[in-house]
Motif scaffolding. Sequence first.
Motif, PDB file in Angstrom:
ATOM      1  N   ALA A 126       0.590  -6.792  -9.354  1.00 20.58           N
ATOM      2  CA  ALA A 126       0.506  -5.588  -8.685  1.00 20.58           C
ATOM      3  C   ALA A 126      -0.478  -4.519  -9.337  1.00 20.58           C
ATOM      4  O   ALA A 126      -1.286  -3.932  -8.559  1.00 20.58           O
ATOM      5  CB  ALA A 126       1.792  -4.611  -9.037  1.00 20.58           C
ATOM      6  N   HIS A 127      -0.981  -4.691 -10.533  1.00 17.67           N
ATOM      7  CA  HIS A 127      -2.177  -4.012 -11.149  1.00 17.67           C
ATOM      8  C   HIS A 127      -3.374  -4.586 -10.864  1.00 17.67           C
ATOM      9  O   HIS A 127      -4.500  -4.219 -11.311  1.00 17.67           O
ATOM     10  CB  HIS A 127      -2.066  -3.945 -12.622  1.00 17.67           C
ATOM     11  CG  HIS A 127      -0.897  -3.070 -13.153  1.00 17.67           C
ATOM     12  ND1 HIS A 127      -0.077  -3.052 -14.473  1.00 17.67           N
ATOM     13  CD2 HIS A 127      -0.044  -2.145 -12.354  1.00 17.67           C
ATOM     14  CE1 HIS A 127       0.667  -2.380 -14.427  1.00 17.67           C
ATOM     15  NE2 HIS A 127       0.957  -1.635 -13.191  1.00 17.67           N
ATOM     16  N   GLU A 128      -3.354  -5.614  -9.891  1.00 22.08           N
ATOM     17  CA  GLU A 128      -4.738  -6.180  -9.463  1.00 22.08           C
ATOM     18  C   GLU A 128      -5.392  -5.343  -8.632  1.00 22.08           C
ATOM     19  O   GLU A 128      -6.638  -5.074  -8.227  1.00 22.08           O
ATOM     20  CB  GLU A 128      -4.519  -7.710  -8.788  1.00 22.08           C
ATOM     21  CG  GLU A 128      -4.434  -8.593  -9.898  1.00 22.08           C
ATOM     22  CD  GLU A 128      -3.986  -9.933  -9.322  1.00 22.08           C
ATOM     23  OE1 GLU A 128      -4.076  -9.898  -7.963  1.00 22.08           O
ATOM     24  OE2 GLU A 128      -3.751 -10.801  -9.873  1.00 22.08           O
ATOM     25  N   VAL A 129      -4.621  -4.197  -8.009  1.00 20.91           N
ATOM     26  CA  VAL A 129      -5.172  -3.363  -7.251  1.00 20.91           C
ATOM     27  C   VAL A 129      -5.065  -1.964  -7.926  1.00 20.91           C
ATOM     28  O   VAL A 129      -4.246  -1.773  -8.799  1.00 20.91           O
ATOM     29  CB  VAL A 129      -4.144  -2.989  -5.865  1.00 20.91           C
ATOM     30  CG1 VAL A 129      -4.713  -2.014  -4.944  1.00 20.91           C
ATOM     31  CG2 VAL A 129      -4.252  -4.303  -5.056  1.00 20.91           C
ATOM     32  N   GLU A 130      -6.133  -1.198  -7.648  1.00 16.95           N
ATOM     33  CA  GLU A 130      -5.954   0.205  -8.413  1.00 16.95           C
ATOM     34  C   GLU A 130      -4.827   1.242  -8.150  1.00 16.95           C
ATOM     35  O   GLU A 130      -4.674   1.087  -7.083  1.00 16.95           O
ATOM     36  CB  GLU A 130      -7.347   1.034  -8.177  1.00 16.95           C
ATOM     37  CG  GLU A 130      -7.471   2.223  -8.947  1.00 16.95           C
ATOM     38  CD  GLU A 130      -8.607   3.115  -8.620  1.00 16.95           C
ATOM     39  OE1 GLU A 130      -8.963   4.182  -9.049  1.00 16.95           O
ATOM     40  OE2 GLU A 130      -9.623   2.640  -7.957  1.00 16.95           O
ATOM     41  N   ASP A 131      -4.124   1.361  -9.216  1.00 13.77           N
ATOM     42  CA  ASP A 131      -3.145   2.251  -8.996  1.00 13.77           C
ATOM     43  C   ASP A 131      -3.250   3.688  -8.406  1.00 13.77           C
ATOM     44  O   ASP A 131      -4.248   4.275  -8.787  1.00 13.77           O
ATOM     45  CB  ASP A 131      -2.389   2.517 -10.268  1.00 13.77           C
ATOM     46  CG  ASP A 131      -1.367   1.037 -10.627  1.00 13.77           C
ATOM     47  OD1 ASP A 131      -1.374  -0.056  -9.820  1.00 13.77           O
ATOM     48  OD2 ASP A 131      -0.858   1.087 -11.679  1.00 13.77           O
ATOM     49  N   THR A 132      -2.218   4.037  -7.630  1.00 16.36           N
ATOM     50  CA  THR A 132      -2.251   5.723  -7.331  1.00 16.36           C
ATOM     51  C   THR A 132      -0.926   6.171  -7.943  1.00 16.36           C
ATOM     52  O   THR A 132      -0.070   5.106  -8.248  1.00 16.36           O
ATOM     53  CB  THR A 132      -2.171   5.723  -5.747  1.00 16.36           C
ATOM     54  OG1 THR A 132      -1.292   5.145  -5.038  1.00 16.36           O
ATOM     55  CG2 THR A 132      -3.705   5.080  -5.168  1.00 16.36           C
ATOM     56  N   PRO A 133      -0.819   7.411  -7.899  1.00 18.76           N
ATOM     57  CA  PRO A 133       0.542   7.825  -8.441  1.00 18.76           C
ATOM     58  C   PRO A 133       1.749   7.532  -7.729  1.00 18.76           C
ATOM     59  O   PRO A 133       2.982   7.242  -8.300  1.00 18.76           O
ATOM     60  CB  PRO A 133       0.456   9.370  -8.425  1.00 18.76           C
ATOM     61  CG  PRO A 133      -1.008   9.705  -8.542  1.00 18.76           C
ATOM     62  CD  PRO A 133      -1.788   8.367  -7.761  1.00 18.76           C
ATOM     63  N   LEU A 134       1.535   7.251  -6.353  1.00 13.20           N
ATOM     64  CA  LEU A 134       2.750   6.738  -5.574  1.00 13.20           C
ATOM     65  C   LEU A 134       3.101   5.434  -6.162  1.00 13.20           C
ATOM     66  O   LEU A 134       4.418   4.905  -5.896  1.00 13.20           O
ATOM     67  CB  LEU A 134       2.146   6.989  -4.046  1.00 13.20           C
ATOM     68  CG  LEU A 134       3.428   6.466  -3.099  1.00 13.20           C
ATOM     69  CD1 LEU A 134       4.638   7.229  -3.162  1.00 13.20           C
ATOM     70  CD2 LEU A 134       2.784   6.761  -1.477  1.00 13.20           C
ATOM     71  N   ILE A 135       2.148   4.479  -6.039  1.00 13.86           N
ATOM     72  CA  ILE A 135       2.466   3.109  -6.317  1.00 13.86           C
ATOM     73  C   ILE A 135       3.032   2.913  -7.862  1.00 13.86           C
ATOM     74  O   ILE A 135       4.040   2.121  -7.800  1.00 13.86           O
ATOM     75  CB  ILE A 135       1.038   2.374  -6.316  1.00 13.86           C
ATOM     76  CG1 ILE A 135       0.525   2.220  -4.772  1.00 13.86           C
ATOM     77  CG2 ILE A 135       1.243   1.063  -6.945  1.00 13.86           C
ATOM     78  CD1 ILE A 135      -1.091   1.502  -4.769  1.00 13.86           C
ATOM     79  N   THR A 136       2.532   3.746  -8.835  1.00 14.14           N
ATOM     80  CA  THR A 136       3.416   3.757 -10.157  1.00 14.14           C
ATOM     81  C   THR A 136       4.574   4.224  -9.979  1.00 14.14           C
ATOM     82  O   THR A 136       5.405   3.571 -10.721  1.00 14.14           O
ATOM     83  CB  THR A 136       2.293   4.655 -11.117  1.00 14.14           C
ATOM     84  OG1 THR A 136       1.024   4.092 -10.910  1.00 14.14           O
ATOM     85  CG2 THR A 136       3.081   4.553 -12.483  1.00 14.14           C
ATOM     86  N   ALA A 137       4.958   5.197  -9.234  1.00 10.58           N
ATOM     87  CA  ALA A 137       6.149   5.800  -9.087  1.00 10.58           C
ATOM     88  C   ALA A 137       6.989   4.646  -8.383  1.00 10.58           C
ATOM     89  O   ALA A 137       8.283   4.931  -8.684  1.00 10.58           O
ATOM     90  CB  ALA A 137       6.076   6.949  -8.339  1.00 10.58           C
ATOM     91  N   MET A 138       6.600   3.817  -7.592  1.00 10.72           N
ATOM     92  CA  MET A 138       7.670   2.741  -7.019  1.00 10.72           C
ATOM     93  C   MET A 138       8.273   2.030  -8.026  1.00 10.72           C
ATOM     94  O   MET A 138       9.474   1.605  -7.864  1.00 10.72           O
ATOM     95  CB  MET A 138       6.639   2.046  -5.942  1.00 10.72           C
ATOM     96  CG  MET A 138       6.189   2.786  -4.740  1.00 10.72           C
ATOM     97  SD  MET A 138       7.234   3.652  -4.023  1.00 10.72           S
ATOM     98  CE  MET A 138       8.363   2.174  -3.242  1.00 10.72           C
TER      99      MET A 138
END
Length: 229
Positions: free
Chosen positions: A201-213
Amino acid sequence: MPVSLLTLGPVAAAVVAAGVATLFKSGPRTISGIRHFAAGVVFAAAAGEILPDVVHGNASAIATFVGGGLGLALMLVVKQTERWIPGPAGLIAAIGVDLLIDGLVLGIAMLAGEKAGLLLAIALTLEVLSLGLVLTTSLEPLLKSPLKVIASIGGLTLLLPLGALLATPASLLPAPMFTGLLALGLVALLYLVTEELLVEAHEVEDTPLITAMFFVGFLALLILEEVMS
């Protein structure tokens, strides 16, 4: 509930994911968000259902250590499969072994309690959903036909119910050995979260929304567990 019925959810999820992925291309951030959510759900299932049975089970520290060590060794072998077999074949082989282990862990969890089995089945359904999306992307250039891709993924996910059936004899084991098997399953699930779902999942740059998932998935399963209690 028969364990065979619990495995229908993940199998169906993989087929649906493959079908959707052949029609609509999911973006990297969408897949990353799904993986974060699945990781949170699997982590909650492992911590809430499997860990208490290991800690409070009738096992010695040696049984827990041996079971956990075997679980780690097993997952490291799965990880190496992609390096031993190059190309898409390595990915398919690794996912196949991973699904077999997931089915085994689900079968063990079901023997520990129906609620544990049901919650883990929900968690693995989300994991297999993300696997279906990723595997479709890898198989499309090889198989060319969307129907062949869907059929191949559906056939591969049948390893999950096979793994669940392999866990059936575990009910005959003495309590300490069974708790050792739970420790194996716990380590396998935690490895799945920390070294597979989140790493990919972290191969893509995280956004706050992605992290919150991740935390949305974690809290969602905790709430479901409370509702079922």
